[in-house]
Scaffold this motif. Structure first.
Motif, PDB file in Angstrom:
ATOM      1  N   ILE A 162     -20.712  36.137 -30.061  1.00 40.32           N
ATOM      2  CA  ILE A 162     -19.297  36.114 -30.712  1.00 40.32           C
ATOM      3  C   ILE A 162     -18.430  36.092 -29.670  1.00 40.32           C
ATOM      4  CG2 ILE A 162     -20.224  37.389 -32.858  1.00 40.32           C
ATOM      5  CD1 ILE A 162     -19.329  39.970 -31.420  1.00 40.32           C
ATOM      6  N   ASP A 163     -17.182  36.153 -30.141  1.00 38.79           N
ATOM      7  CA  ASP A 163     -15.951  36.197 -29.293  1.00 38.79           C
ATOM      8  C   ASP A 163     -15.866  37.699 -28.425  1.00 38.79           C
ATOM      9  OD1 ASP A 163     -13.547  35.344 -27.985  1.00 38.79           O
ATOM     10  OD2 ASP A 163     -12.422  35.970 -29.609  1.00 38.79           O
ATOM     11  N   ARG A 164     -16.693  37.610 -27.419  1.00 39.26           N
ATOM     12  CA  ARG A 164     -16.566  39.001 -26.655  1.00 39.26           C
ATOM     13  C   ARG A 164     -17.214  38.536 -25.127  1.00 39.26           C
ATOM     14  NH1 ARG A 164     -21.155  41.979 -25.196  1.00 39.26           N
ATOM     15  NH2 ARG A 164     -22.801  41.814 -26.420  1.00 39.26           N
ATOM     16  N   TRP A 165     -17.314  39.207 -24.230  1.00 37.24           N
ATOM     17  CA  TRP A 165     -17.667  39.069 -22.774  1.00 37.24           C
ATOM     18  C   TRP A 165     -19.170  39.351 -22.976  1.00 37.24           C
ATOM     19  CZ3 TRP A 165     -15.702  35.940 -18.864  1.00 37.24           C
ATOM     20  CH2 TRP A 165     -14.167  35.852 -19.157  1.00 37.24           C
TER      21      TRP A 165
ATOM     22  N   GLY B 143     -15.856  27.811 -22.874  1.00 39.30           N
ATOM     23  CA  GLY B 143     -15.639  29.373 -22.631  1.00 39.30           C
ATOM     24  C   GLY B 143     -15.173  29.655 -21.413  1.00 39.30           C
ATOM     25  N   TYR B 144     -15.408  31.020 -20.850  1.00 40.86           N
ATOM     26  CA  TYR B 144     -14.809  31.379 -19.881  1.00 40.86           C
ATOM     27  C   TYR B 144     -15.937  32.052 -19.031  1.00 40.86           C
ATOM     28  CZ  TYR B 144     -10.635  31.315 -22.349  1.00 40.86           C
ATOM     29  OH  TYR B 144      -9.481  30.908 -23.120  1.00 40.86           O
ATOM     30  N   ILE B 145     -15.855  31.923 -17.570  1.00 43.02           N
ATOM     31  CA  ILE B 145     -17.011  32.586 -16.553  1.00 43.02           C
ATOM     32  C   ILE B 145     -16.385  33.174 -15.449  1.00 43.02           C
ATOM     33  CG2 ILE B 145     -18.716  31.929 -15.061  1.00 43.02           C
ATOM     34  CD1 ILE B 145     -18.900  29.123 -16.345  1.00 43.02           C
ATOM     35  N   ASP B 146     -16.704  34.454 -15.246  1.00 43.97           N
ATOM     36  CA  ASP B 146     -15.837  35.066 -14.296  1.00 43.97           C
ATOM     37  C   ASP B 146     -16.790  35.951 -13.621  1.00 43.97           C
ATOM     38  OD1 ASP B 146     -14.008  36.546 -13.018  1.00 43.97           O
ATOM     39  OD2 ASP B 146     -13.423  37.844 -14.578  1.00 43.97           O
ATOM     40  N   ASN B 147     -16.751  36.538 -12.260  1.00 42.66           N
ATOM     41  CA  ASN B 147     -17.467  37.406 -11.417  1.00 42.66           C
ATOM     42  C   ASN B 147     -18.799  36.802 -11.170  1.00 42.66           C
ATOM     43  OD1 ASN B 147     -15.064  39.014 -11.397  1.00 42.66           O
ATOM     44  ND2 ASN B 147     -16.112  40.703 -12.330  1.00 42.66           N
ATOM     45  N   PHE B 148     -18.938  35.618 -10.632  1.00 45.90           N
ATOM     46  CA  PHE B 148     -20.192  35.166 -10.222  1.00 45.90           C
ATOM     47  C   PHE B 148     -20.447  35.786  -8.864  1.00 45.90           C
ATOM     48  CE2 PHE B 148     -22.641  32.032  -7.636  1.00 45.90           C
ATOM     49  CZ  PHE B 148     -23.844  32.050  -8.509  1.00 45.90           C
TER      50      PHE B 148
ATOM     51  N   ASN C 174     -16.505  28.709 -28.159  1.00 47.37           N
ATOM     52  CA  ASN C 174     -17.019  27.748 -29.381  1.00 47.37           C
ATOM     53  C   ASN C 174     -18.048  28.571 -29.953  1.00 47.37           C
ATOM     54  OD1 ASN C 174     -17.996  25.731 -30.852  1.00 47.37           O
ATOM     55  ND2 ASN C 174     -17.261  24.302 -29.482  1.00 47.37           N
ATOM     56  N   VAL C 175     -18.484  28.285 -31.252  1.00 42.19           N
ATOM     57  CA  VAL C 175     -19.772  29.009 -31.799  1.00 42.19           C
ATOM     58  C   VAL C 175     -20.699  28.000 -31.733  1.00 42.19           C
ATOM     59  CG1 VAL C 175     -18.718  30.423 -33.449  1.00 42.19           C
ATOM     60  CG2 VAL C 175     -19.129  28.094 -34.012  1.00 42.19           C
ATOM     61  N   SER C 176     -20.742  26.585 -31.275  1.00 38.97           N
ATOM     62  CA  SER C 176     -21.845  25.808 -31.017  1.00 38.97           C
ATOM     63  C   SER C 176     -21.934  25.404 -29.599  1.00 38.97           C
ATOM     64  CB  SER C 176     -21.222  24.137 -31.586  1.00 38.97           C
ATOM     65  OG  SER C 176     -22.440  23.367 -31.320  1.00 38.97           O
TER      66      SER C 176
END
Length: 142
Positions: A68-71, A131-136, A19-21
């Motif tokens: 933006i829409d990237r990791w 959004g997404y969260i990975d590899n903590f 989300n941009v907000s």
């Protein structure tokens, strides 16, 4: 309990906003804002750590970023010699020398709070990360 017993430490994770907000959304949170990775605005990310004096919450804040829409990769280090440091995609964004450690004193280890990903950790949750969260990853070195 592992987090409460750390002295110097660091963590890293990857996130991808959906989300941009982003303002006020939480990526990590423990006991409201004692250990928190969050978006204070739509264009910045910050890390806050309670220092144990009931007054001071040193916070490191990124430069403005057009998310933006990237990791994105986030790294945070803390230590009694190095203070608190925030990195985005390997680039140092901010630092604070207000951390005196160890973390067990700063986070009031006698309290039973969990580290929550993607939401605020108290009450009915809230400020959910869209959004997404990975590899903590969490280390006991800074």
């Amino acid at each position: 309990d592992v987090l409460h017993n750390l002295g110097d430490g660091s963590f890293s994770l990857w996130f991808k906003p959906g989300n941009v907000s982003l303002s006020s959304q939480k990526i990590l949170s423990m006991h409201s804002n004692e250990f928190e990775l969050f978006f204070p605005t739509d264009n910045t990310i910050a890390f806050s750590l309670y220092t144990g004096d009931n007054i001071n919450f040193p916070t490191v804040v990124s430069n403005e970023i057009n998310f933006i829409d990237r990791w994105y990769h986030v790294g945070v280090t803390w230590g009694s010699d190095a203070g608190i440091n925030l990195y985005i995609d390997g680039v140092k964004q901010d630092d604070s020398d207000e951390f005196s450690g160890p973390l067990s004193e700063n986070l009031a280890a006698t309290l039973d709070y969990n580290l929550i990903m993607g939401s605020m950790s108290t009450g009915s949750m809230g400020n959910n990360f869209d959004g997404y969260i990975d590899n903590f990853l969490l280390w006991d070195i800074s």
